[in-house]
Enzyme design. Structure first.
Site, PDB file in Angstrom:
ATOM      1  N   LEU A  12       0.864  -1.185   0.000  1.00 49.28           N
ATOM      2  CA  LEU A  12       0.000   0.000   0.000  1.00 49.28           C
ATOM      3  C   LEU A  12       0.895   1.227   0.000  1.00 49.28           C
ATOM      4  O   LEU A  12       1.623   1.469   0.963  1.00 49.28           O
ATOM      5  CB  LEU A  12      -0.907   0.007   1.244  1.00 49.28           C
ATOM      6  CG  LEU A  12      -1.637  -1.300   1.596  1.00 49.28           C
ATOM      7  CD1 LEU A  12      -2.531  -1.086   2.834  1.00 49.28           C
ATOM      8  CD2 LEU A  12      -2.479  -1.787   0.424  1.00 49.28           C
ATOM      9  N   GLY A  13       0.882   1.994  -1.080  1.00 49.02           N
ATOM     10  CA  GLY A  13       1.680   3.220  -1.159  1.00 49.02           C
ATOM     11  C   GLY A  13       2.929   3.022  -1.992  1.00 49.02           C
ATOM     12  O   GLY A  13       3.642   2.026  -1.824  1.00 49.02           O
ATOM     13  N   ALA A  14       3.177   3.952  -2.929  1.00 50.71           N
ATOM     14  CA  ALA A  14       4.384   3.887  -3.768  1.00 50.71           C
ATOM     15  C   ALA A  14       5.079   5.246  -3.762  1.00 50.71           C
ATOM     16  O   ALA A  14       5.407   5.806  -4.812  1.00 50.71           O
ATOM     17  CB  ALA A  14       4.021   3.452  -5.179  1.00 50.71           C
ATOM     18  N   SER A  19       7.967   2.902  -3.188  1.00 52.91           N
ATOM     19  CA  SER A  19       8.486   2.631  -4.532  1.00 52.91           C
ATOM     20  C   SER A  19       9.823   1.889  -4.446  1.00 52.91           C
ATOM     21  O   SER A  19      10.121   1.026  -5.272  1.00 52.91           O
ATOM     22  CB  SER A  19       8.638   3.934  -5.324  1.00 52.91           C
ATOM     23  OG  SER A  19       9.506   4.801  -4.646  1.00 52.91           O
ATOM     24  N   ARG A  48      -2.939   6.041  -5.080  1.00 53.15           N
ATOM     25  CA  ARG A  48      -4.095   6.940  -5.239  1.00 53.15           C
ATOM     26  C   ARG A  48      -4.353   7.243  -6.705  1.00 53.15           C
ATOM     27  O   ARG A  48      -5.468   7.379  -7.145  1.00 53.15           O
ATOM     28  CB  ARG A  48      -3.850   8.246  -4.469  1.00 53.15           C
ATOM     29  CG  ARG A  48      -4.329   8.141  -3.034  1.00 53.15           C
ATOM     30  CD  ARG A  48      -4.471   9.486  -2.411  1.00 53.15           C
ATOM     31  NE  ARG A  48      -3.197  10.195  -2.369  1.00 53.15           N
ATOM     32  CZ  ARG A  48      -2.853  11.028  -1.400  1.00 53.15           C
ATOM     33  NH1 ARG A  48      -3.680  11.254  -0.421  1.00 53.15           N
ATOM     34  NH2 ARG A  48      -1.693  11.638  -1.412  1.00 53.15           N
ATOM     35  N   LYS A 106       4.952   5.359  12.130  1.00 52.95           N
ATOM     36  CA  LYS A 106       5.069   5.634  13.587  1.00 52.95           C
ATOM     37  C   LYS A 106       3.915   6.457  14.113  1.00 52.95           C
ATOM     38  O   LYS A 106       3.501   6.305  15.265  1.00 52.95           O
ATOM     39  CB  LYS A 106       6.400   6.308  13.935  1.00 52.95           C
ATOM     40  CG  LYS A 106       6.749   7.526  13.106  1.00 52.95           C
ATOM     41  CD  LYS A 106       7.533   7.141  11.893  1.00 52.95           C
ATOM     42  CE  LYS A 106       7.544   8.251  10.882  1.00 52.95           C
ATOM     43  NZ  LYS A 106       8.746   8.352  10.128  1.00 52.95           N
ATOM     44  N   LYS A 206       8.132   8.411  17.909  1.00 49.82           N
ATOM     45  CA  LYS A 206       9.180   7.388  17.995  1.00 49.82           C
ATOM     46  C   LYS A 206       9.590   7.158  19.446  1.00 49.82           C
ATOM     47  O   LYS A 206       9.829   6.023  19.867  1.00 49.82           O
ATOM     48  CB  LYS A 206      10.379   7.808  17.150  1.00 49.82           C
ATOM     49  CG  LYS A 206      10.084   7.751  15.659  1.00 49.82           C
ATOM     50  CD  LYS A 206      11.126   8.497  14.854  1.00 49.82           C
ATOM     51  CE  LYS A 206      10.909   8.344  13.363  1.00 49.82           C
ATOM     52  NZ  LYS A 206      11.698   9.301  12.570  1.00 49.82           N
ATOM     53  N   GLY A 309      15.095   8.259   4.443  1.00 46.98           N
ATOM     54  CA  GLY A 309      15.491   8.048   3.045  1.00 46.98           C
ATOM     55  C   GLY A 309      14.790   6.811   2.493  1.00 46.98           C
ATOM     56  O   GLY A 309      14.597   5.835   3.224  1.00 46.98           O
TER      57      GLY A 309
HETATM   58  N1  LIG Z   1      10.651   8.772   4.037  1.00 45.67           N
HETATM   59  C1  LIG Z   1      11.357   8.278   5.046  1.00 45.67           C
HETATM   60  O1  LIG Z   1      12.573   8.489   5.154  1.00 45.67           O
HETATM   61  C2  LIG Z   1      10.686   7.432   6.088  1.00 45.67           C
HETATM   62  C3  LIG Z   1       9.317   7.273   6.102  1.00 45.67           C
HETATM   63  N2  LIG Z   1       8.742   6.511   7.069  1.00 45.67           N
HETATM   64  C4  LIG Z   1       7.304   6.293   7.071  1.00 45.67           C
HETATM   65  O2  LIG Z   1       6.985   5.542   5.909  1.00 45.67           O
HETATM   66  C5  LIG Z   1       5.686   5.866   5.470  1.00 45.67           C
HETATM   67  C6  LIG Z   1       5.754   6.313   4.021  1.00 45.67           C
HETATM   68  O3  LIG Z   1       6.585   7.441   3.947  1.00 45.67           O
HETATM   69  P1  LIG Z   1       7.045   8.067   2.549  1.00 45.67           P
HETATM   70  O4  LIG Z   1       7.226   6.989   1.551  1.00 45.67           O
HETATM   71  O5  LIG Z   1       8.173   8.971   2.861  1.00 45.67           O
HETATM   72  O6  LIG Z   1       5.777   8.923   2.198  1.00 45.67           O
HETATM   73  P2  LIG Z   1       5.339   9.498   0.765  1.00 45.67           P
HETATM   74  O7  LIG Z   1       4.438  10.649   1.050  1.00 45.67           O
HETATM   75  O8  LIG Z   1       6.519   9.693  -0.103  1.00 45.67           O
HETATM   76  O9  LIG Z   1       4.512   8.276   0.184  1.00 45.67           O
HETATM   77  C7  LIG Z   1       3.212   7.933   0.589  1.00 45.67           C
HETATM   78  C8  LIG Z   1       2.471   7.511  -0.666  1.00 45.67           C
HETATM   79  O10 LIG Z   1       1.219   6.964  -0.279  1.00 45.67           O
HETATM   80  C9  LIG Z   1       0.251   7.430  -1.207  1.00 45.67           C
HETATM   81  N3  LIG Z   1      -1.073   7.342  -0.598  1.00 45.67           N
HETATM   82  C10 LIG Z   1      -1.619   8.175   0.317  1.00 45.67           C
HETATM   83  N4  LIG Z   1      -2.868   7.760   0.625  1.00 45.67           N
HETATM   84  C11 LIG Z   1      -3.086   6.639  -0.092  1.00 45.67           C
HETATM   85  C12 LIG Z   1      -4.181   5.752  -0.209  1.00 45.67           C
HETATM   86  N5  LIG Z   1      -5.299   5.956   0.475  1.00 45.67           N
HETATM   87  N6  LIG Z   1      -4.066   4.692  -1.031  1.00 45.67           N
HETATM   88  C13 LIG Z   1      -2.942   4.481  -1.729  1.00 45.67           C
HETATM   89  N7  LIG Z   1      -1.860   5.299  -1.671  1.00 45.67           N
HETATM   90  C14 LIG Z   1      -1.943   6.363  -0.853  1.00 45.67           C
HETATM   91  C15 LIG Z   1       0.679   8.856  -1.541  1.00 45.67           C
HETATM   92  O11 LIG Z   1       0.122   9.273  -2.748  1.00 45.67           O
HETATM   93  C16 LIG Z   1       2.198   8.685  -1.607  1.00 45.67           C
HETATM   94  O12 LIG Z   1       2.616   8.328  -2.904  1.00 45.67           O
HETATM   95  C17 LIG Z   1       5.172   6.941   6.428  1.00 45.67           C
HETATM   96  O13 LIG Z   1       4.432   6.333   7.458  1.00 45.67           O
HETATM   97  C18 LIG Z   1       6.460   7.538   6.989  1.00 45.67           C
HETATM   98  O14 LIG Z   1       6.282   8.104   8.264  1.00 45.67           O
HETATM   99  C19 LIG Z   1       9.478   5.874   8.032  1.00 45.67           C
HETATM  100  C20 LIG Z   1      10.831   6.000   8.064  1.00 45.67           C
HETATM  101  C21 LIG Z   1      11.545   6.822   7.111  1.00 45.67           C
HETATM  102  N1  LIG Z   2      10.489  12.160   8.543  1.00 47.37           N
HETATM  103  C1  LIG Z   2      11.200  11.130   9.238  1.00 47.37           C
HETATM  104  C2  LIG Z   2      11.349   9.927   8.362  1.00 47.37           C
HETATM  105  C3  LIG Z   2      11.803   8.756   9.097  1.00 47.37           C
HETATM  106  O1  LIG Z   2      11.222   8.307  10.075  1.00 47.37           O
HETATM  107  C4  LIG Z   2      12.569  11.639   9.629  1.00 47.37           C
HETATM  108  O2  LIG Z   2      12.980  12.683   9.112  1.00 47.37           O
HETATM  109  O3  LIG Z   2      13.215  11.005  10.482  1.00 47.37           O
END
Ligand SMILES: NC(=O)C1=CN([C@@H]2O[C@H](COP(=O)(O)OP(=O)(O)OC[C@H]3O[C@@H](n4cnc5c(N)ncnc54)[C@H](O)[C@@H]3O)[C@@H](O)[C@H]2O)C=CC1
Ligand SMILES: N[C@@H](CC=O)C(=O)O
Ligand code: NA
EC number: 1.1.1.3
Length: 447
Positions: A12-14, A19, A48, A106, A206, A309
């Protein structure tokens, strides 16, 4: 030839993380399958917008906007959409249909963790969340499994990559907060709403997860004391550097004695603090995280690495997927949430800490004595005072800076004192007629 069963995985989610998980899974699925002892098939990716532009090229036929139908046929559901809804409903649907779930969310775990863990326990499913704290750094499993035979007393760390990146850029490049945040967002570190990072909410979530695991106690995210970095100025960072400190957003979870009962309590808190440049935390640059764990028998442990990242976080997600796949092969119940200790979570006022306070004061004789009196009236012991106009203030200290008006600048460092007494001291200083302004108040940690 070994005949593998097939594990059906729904993603769920890319976005930044999702991705990368899909890419790695498609490129290295066979190797992961060998490690797990089961074939792994990515059956679909819920998005989405199927036609949205993505940095990673993924097969279009895998995309669907119908997450609920995708979840129905899955053995493991990986949730990487973030936020509370619909992520919560999707995970509950997955758990209730008997799937194991992997999440990096989180925000969801810190607000609805007990509900999700209870649902998983009820059906014998497992909830994996290594990516939710410290990104790529293994910290959830060490706390839950490796240290299960020990007693953790304290956790001190940098757990938000975005704010560490920003503070580091402000310190080393002279950037301002806004431009450093824009860079962190472009690099995929920041949350969808970066207020979660800047305001310390992400770090507090966290901290709640870490404290719950470490102390076998349910610590809700709103029991975590929180301050963000939105008020941190270039001036504070420059002054910190000159004084041999660096400003870091810290998460601290520890057992402390409840002054009211004399019994064990838990404190969990997040705030920007001054850290000596000689402390190992000062060497944590960019979006890296570091978590120090103090355990009774293990002693001091340090966990360090990429805290944010896409590819980095995907590593932790895929590790969880392999664990889920192994469990799929051997069976057995999931690990329940351990909250048996049920230690009270204490208010910030009970915590012992140190302050560094910068004051703009009137340039008059006797001011230093009056300021010192405010500290002693509140039972706070002063460790060091630096001032800019020594003659008129009494001549005790070394000149360190010039104040623009005819006033003087005092920088006062305290010994450790209860937070409530320190806060009351600052309030009294602000109201004192010789104080023109309280220019900066920062805690000092990690000495
Ligand atoms: N980016 C990072 O470094 C880190 C992120 N996380 C966690 O990982 C998760 C994902 O983060 P990111 O990939 O950075 O976020 P992002 O915002 O880049 O990706 C989320 C994706 O989910 C899609 N989306 C939203 N609602 C949706 C739905 N109802 N159905 C299908 N797709 C939907 C969005 O369009 C978006 O492409 C979050 O919970 C974030 O807190 C955790 C650790 C590190
Ligand atoms: N937004 C968060 C992503 C990882 O959890 C951060 O910057 O640490
Ligand atoms: Na992690």
């Amino acid at each position: 030839m070994i005949e593998y069963r097939t594990l059906r995985v729904a993603l769920l989610g890319a976005g930044s993380v999702g991705s990368q998980v899909a890419k790695q899974l498609l490129e290295h699925g066979d190797e992961l399958a060998s490690r797990a002892g089961t074939r792994i098939e990515l059956v679909g990716i819920a998005v989405r917008d199927v036609d949205a532009r993505r940095d990673v090229d993924l097969p279009r036929h895998l995309f669907t906007t119908d997450a609920q139908t995708l979840i129905l046929g899955a053995d493991v559901v990986i949730e990487l959409i973030g936020g509370i809804e619909p992520a919560r409903s999707y995970l509950l649907q997955a758990i209730n249909s008997g799937a194991d779930v992997v999440t990096a969310n989180k925000a969801l775990l810190a607000t609805h963790g007990p509900e999700l863990f209870a649902a998983a326990e009820q059906v014998g499913a497992q909830l994996y969340y290594e990516a939710a704290v410290g990104g790529a750094i293994p910290i959830i499993r060490p706390l839950r499994d490796s240290l299960a035979g020990d007693r953790v007393n304290r956790i001190l760390g940098i757990v938000n990559g975005t704010t560490n990146y920003i503070l580091d850029r402000m310190d080393t490049e002279g950037d301002d907060l806004e431009s450093a945040l824009a860079a962190a967002t472009a690099l995929g570190y920041a949350e969808a709403d970066p207020t979660a990072d800047i305001g310390g909410y992400d770090a507090a979530q966290k901290a709640a997860i870490l404290a719950s695991l470490a102390f076998h106690t349910s610590v809700p995210h709103d029991a975590v004391y929180r301050e963000g970095i939105e008020g941190i100025t270039k001036e504070q960072i420059d002054s910190a550097r000159k004084a041999g400190y660096v400003v870091k957003l810290l998460a601290i979870c520890e057992r402390i004695l409840d002054p009211a009962t004399g019994r064990d309590g838990v404190s969990a808190r997040v705030y920007p603090a001054l850290v000596s440049r000689k402390h190992p935390l000062a060497a944590v640059h960019g979006a890296n995280n570091a978590v120090f764990v103090q355990a009774e028998n293990a002693g001091d442990l340090m966990f360090y690495g990429a805290g944010a990242g896409g590819p980095q976080t995907a590593s932790a997600v895929l590790g969880d997927l392999v664990s889920a796949a192994r469990r799929h092969v051997v069976g057995g119940p999931g690990v329940a949430e351990s909250t048996h200790a049920d230690i009270p979570v204490l208010d910030i006022g009970s915590v012992l800490t140190r302050y560094q306070v910068s004051l703009e004061v009137a340039d008059e004789p006797g001011v230093l004595a009056r300021i010192a009196g405010v500290f002693s009236d509140h039972g706070v012991s002063v460790e060091v005072v630096e001032q800019s106009t020594p003659r008129s203030l009494g001549g005790e200290a070394t000149p360190v800076r010039e104040s623009p008006a005819r006033g003087a600048t005092l920088v006062i460092g305290t010994h450790e004192a209860p937070e409530a007494a320190l806060a009351a001291t600052v309030a009294a200083l602000a109201a004192n007629e010789v104080v023109t302004s309280v220019a900066s108040v920062l805690r000092v940690e990690g000495a």
